[in-house]
Design a protein around this motif. Structure first.
Motif, PDB file in Angstrom:
ATOM      1  N   ALA A 167      21.657  40.987  39.360  1.00 52.37           N
ATOM      2  CA  ALA A 167      22.320  40.376  38.206  1.00 52.37           C
ATOM      3  C   ALA A 167      23.794  40.761  38.242  1.00 52.37           C
ATOM      4  CB  ALA A 167      21.687  40.837  36.892  1.00 52.37           C
TER       5      ALA A 167
ATOM      6  N   ALA B 253      27.554  40.809  35.793  1.00 53.89           N
ATOM      7  CA  ALA B 253      28.191  40.663  34.478  1.00 53.89           C
ATOM      8  C   ALA B 253      29.665  40.995  34.604  1.00 53.89           C
ATOM      9  CB  ALA B 253      27.529  41.571  33.445  1.00 53.89           C
ATOM     10  N   GLN B 254      30.498  40.179  33.933  1.00 56.06           N
ATOM     11  CA  GLN B 254      31.936  40.453  33.884  1.00 56.06           C
ATOM     12  C   GLN B 254      32.425  40.100  32.498  1.00 56.06           C
ATOM     13  OE1 GLN B 254      34.319  38.613  36.899  1.00 56.06           O
ATOM     14  NE2 GLN B 254      36.191  39.632  36.257  1.00 56.06           N
TER      15      GLN B 254
ATOM     16  N   THR C 273      23.690  39.451  30.384  1.00 55.96           N
ATOM     17  CA  THR C 273      24.177  38.281  31.118  1.00 55.96           C
ATOM     18  C   THR C 273      23.324  37.091  30.713  1.00 55.96           C
ATOM     19  OG1 THR C 273      24.623  37.343  33.307  1.00 55.96           O
ATOM     20  CG2 THR C 273      22.738  38.795  33.124  1.00 55.96           C
ATOM     21  N   GLN C 274      23.980  35.934  30.563  1.00 58.00           N
ATOM     22  CA  GLN C 274      23.257  34.739  30.149  1.00 58.00           C
ATOM     23  C   GLN C 274      23.735  33.553  30.968  1.00 58.00           C
ATOM     24  OE1 GLN C 274      23.554  33.647  25.999  1.00 58.00           O
ATOM     25  NE2 GLN C 274      21.925  32.133  26.154  1.00 58.00           N
TER      26      GLN C 274
END
Length: 814
Positions: free
Chosen positions: A427, A429-430, A348-349
């Motif tokens: 955190a 993420a997708q 993730t960013q």
């Protein structure tokens, strides 16, 4: 031809192997390939033995003895004494070779990947041989195949890459030459072209089975394990978890990546390319249906198919002001991780480029921190990047489902559910496919998180239906009142939560994303924005709610022409407006096709008979294989009301006016009295019977004077009724003289339809039809002489509204 794979638990001991035998003995396939793993736990013991031997720890001999005892005991429990000698001799010989290999590792004090593959391959070599010999004793026509001779790879020991061209040729040739009905081979093991033993890596036995299925174009690959399929969550953690009946390859891969241990992701690849179905079955409950895995299911099924998780995760973050706008940071970061041989589970960013966060295995965390800090030592010393630290003892939970991409609000629902239960999210993420929504949480919160999410998405979940209502006059108002009065019952008894998100009349429209309060909808609508059909559709499309339904309570042709736009956007349509279904046949058929293509029901029960189940009954007759021979019907509640109340003491004008006031006629009563409305209804019934027919094909025998038919407004129309009262009285007197009653009858037979006023004699099913009732007689191949009769109130705002309501509930139950 089928391929069956049995995992380590399925062949862990003699008792379990006997269950496998029963499954094989009951197969109906002409030829079956059976792939088996090592006896449960043996592979781990072999790896442990090799590690101890290479470290020159003599306790490896104790474990080797345990391995030997397990196999010898299995032979003695499975195979009768008189048949044991040959099998024991072969197995002991192989075990002696294994012992020699381990002695070599002990003497040189190391183990190479090549030697490790050779050692670990003995698990499947021994199990497949013992099981094949047991099957022979049990009378099964079986042959044992050495997987090393069939599956050829490169020399990348530990995780060899398959040479599919050579492997496919070997497998097909062997199976074609074999005269036996069952071929047994060990999973996981293979060999390089030069003959060195190789292995296919983690999940190798599944992979072996998939390779074979691909090579022989199997009809199905069955993976037999100790659970009845892939579950909505880990059943060991979530007791209420249930087996998923049918999922796509992609969903299965996502669930497998995130901890569903019954299937290893690379397994799917060889069968995916050929569209071969996979079935996950339970060796200990073979009658359970299991899970079917096929190509994408085109939007069918639940939005979220499963909730999976991976434990023992660590988060490592690279962050700092020096990252913003600097090219190559990400490249350097991931090159360092790759060079160190560390596998990344999640990425993730932040859009600000201020940080990059990765999820890795706990055991790699310290090494990752060291190599990253070394690589960015200069930036860290200058304060441009913060020293990297690892946050350990975390877990990833993931919602998985193909249909998640077409439904908004899932992430919010997931995170709000976790938040309400004090599960902190570290955190998120997708992926762009939106097939997986992942969140990192504390490992200690896994059980609570999984149970909380499962309860929210799978257990006694109330289905929400989002309505967008066009037309709130007589019928629409009654419909909204019925929803309001039944809201509690529907939620408690049918698990349906019906919300009206948008509504419009010809002047105003309103939207409320939380649902319009129906207690004062009239006031809210009067204060709404100016009505616009295009803007109404755009708003419905933009909201993109799941289970959206467009409800048309108008008689507008313009509104009916928007149905295809709604259906193309997977928005269901429910309507009492007959215009669309009685329009050109191509348009009618297109709407039906769009409903199927986009999985958006198009229901119009109230087009014929208001709330009577006429169309639904007709659909069931046709679907069950019956054929409609003839339809006779009185389909106009308004005309039936008119002719039941018209006599020599009344005027035709007054009775028609009364019917209009009572809501029995269309706003333009000429539509009813001209026969156009009845023509539309018999046309719809003919089409739903499977006939291609258009409105101009229907013979109309009008009873109204030509002057009445040519009027262009209600005022002029009613004037002509007064003018021609004598002709109406004459029609009545002729019926009275014949002891008959006037009924407006529609008929369809032999592909032809007609409508017109008839004098109905006593004794006929139509004679005693009272008030505004409708009646339909279906003559079919199953009801050729005594027709199926549907009779009841066929007009009125209340019954029409109830028919619309019933269609909404049908969609809720889909």
């Amino acid at each position: 031809m089928k391929v069956l794979k049995f995992g380590g638990t399925s062949v862990a001991n003699a008792k379990n192997i006997s269950l496998v035998k029963n499954i094989i003995a009951n197969l109906e396939s002409d030829k079956t390939v059976v792939v088996v793993s090592a006896l449960g736990g043996i592979t781990d013991l072999l790896l442990k033995t090799a590690a101890l031997a290479s470290s020159q720890d003599q306790t490896y001999k104790t474990i080797l003895k345990e391995i030997e005892d397990r196999h010898l005991l299995t032979i003695k429990e499975l195979i009768p004494i008189h048949s044991q000698s040959k099998v024991l001799s072969k197995v002991k010989s192989e075990l002696n070779t294994l012992e020699t290999l381990l002695e070599g590792a002990y003497l040189i004090g190391e183990i190479t990947p090549k030697l490790s593959d050779k050692i670990v391959s003995y698990g499947e070599l021994l199990s497949s041989y013992i099981i094949s010999e047991y099957f022979i004793v049990e009378g099964i026509d079986v042959v044992h195949a050495d997987s090393r001779q069939l599956i050829k790879t490169n020399s990348n020991f530990g995780k060899a890459a398959v040479n599919f061209e050579l492997t496919n040729r070997n497998i097909t040739s062997f199976i074609e030459d074999s005269k036996n009905s069952v071929i047994i081979m060990g999973g996981f093991i293979s060999s390089a072209v030069n003959g060195d033993s190789t292995t296919l890596g983690r999940g190798g036995s599944d992979y072996t089975a998939a390779i074979v299925a691909n090579a022989i174009n199997a009809e199905v690959l069955e993976i037999w394990t100790d659970v009845s399929g892939m579950y909505t969550a880990n059943p060991k953690i979530v007791k209420q978890a249930m087996a998923i009946p049918h999922i796509s390859y992609e969903e299965a891969m996502e669930l497998s990546h995130f901890g569903a241990k019954v299937l290893y992701p690379p397994t799917i690849q060889p069968v995916l390319t050929k569209g071969i179905s996979i079935v996950i079955k339970n060796t200990f409950d073979p009658e359970a249906p299991g899970t079917l895995i096929t190509k994408n299911k085109n939007g069918q099924g639940k939005t979220v198919r499963g909730i999976s998780h991976v434990e023992n995760i660590a988060l490592v973050s690279l962050e700092g002001p020096g990252m913003v706008g600097i090219t190559g940071i990400s490249k350097r970061f991931f090159e360092v991780i790759s060079t160190a041989g560390i596998s990344v589970v999640m990425i993730t960013q932040a859009s600000s480029e201020h940080s990059i966060c990765i999820g890795i295995d706990n055991q790699d965390a310290d090494h990752a921190v060291q190599v990253i800090n070394d690589a960015f030592d200069i930036e860290i010393s200058l304060g441009k990047i913060k020293p990297v630290v690892a946050e350990k003892d975390l877990a990833i939970i993931a919602l998985v489902g193909d249909n998640m991409k077409s439904h908004q609000g899932l992430s919010g629902k997931m995170f709000s559910t976790l938040g309400k239960n004090n599960v902190n999210i570290r955190a998120i993420a997708q992926g762009a496919s939106e097939r997986n929504i992942s969140a990192v949480i504390l490992k200690e919160d896994v059980k609570k998180a999984l149970n909380t999410l499962h309860e929210e998405f799978f257990e006694e979940n109330v289905k929400q239906l989002n309505l967008f209502v066009m037309g709130v006059g007589n019928v629409g108002a009654k419909f909204l009142n019925q929803i309001q009065s039944q809201k509690k019952y529907l939620k408690e008894k049918l698990k349906l939560n019906i919300r009206v998100i948008g509504m419009s009349n010809s002047r105003k429209m309103i939207f409320d994303e939380d649902g319009i309060p129906l207690k004062n909808w009239q006031e809210l609508l009067n204060n709404g924005e100016e009505a616009n059909r295009e803007l109404f559709f755009d708003k419905v499309k933009k909201l993109n709610y799941r289970n959206s339904i467009f409800v048309d309570n108008t008689a507008s042709q313009e509104v009916s022409e928007t149905y295809n736009s709604y259906l193309r956007n997977s928005i269901s349509v429910v309507t009492c407006n007959k215009i669309a279904c009685s329009s050109a046949y191509d348009n009618y058929q297109e709407l039906k096709d769009l409903a199927r293509q986009y999985n958006a029901p198009f229901l119009f029960e109230t087009n014929v008979g208001a709330g009577l189940p006429i169309i639904d009954t007709l659909k069931h007759l046709v679907a069950s294989g019956d054929k409609i021979l003839k339809i006779q019907a009185v389909l106009s509640g308004s005309l039936n009301f008119v002719f039941n109340n018209f006599n020599d003491t009344t005027t035709f004008h007054d009775i028609v006016k009364e019917a209009q006031v009572e809501g029995y006629t269309e706003p333009d009563p000429k539509i009813d009295l001209s026969g156009v409305d009845v023509m539309r209804k018999i046309l719809i019934l003919a089409r739903e019977s499977g006939n291609v027919l258009n409105i101009e094909d229907i013979q109309n025998n009008p009873f109204l004077p030509k002057e009445s038919l040519e009027t262009t407004n209600n005022e002029d129309f009613f004037k002509t009724l007064t003018k021609h009262e004598a002709s109406f009285q004459e029609m009545y007197k002729k019926a009275l003289d014949e002891d008959s009653k006037l009924k407006y009858v529609a008929q369809f037979e032999d592909g032809k339809a007609s409508v017109g006023l008839q004098r109905i004699p006593k004794g006929h099913d139509f004679y005693n039809l009272e008030g505004s009732d409708n009646i339909v007689l279906f003559y079919t191949e199953r009801y050729p002489n005594q027709p199926m009769i549907i009779k009841g109130a066929g007009a009125g705002a209340d019954v029409t509204a109830s028919g619309i309501f019933a269609d909404i509930i049908r969609i809720g139950n889909f």
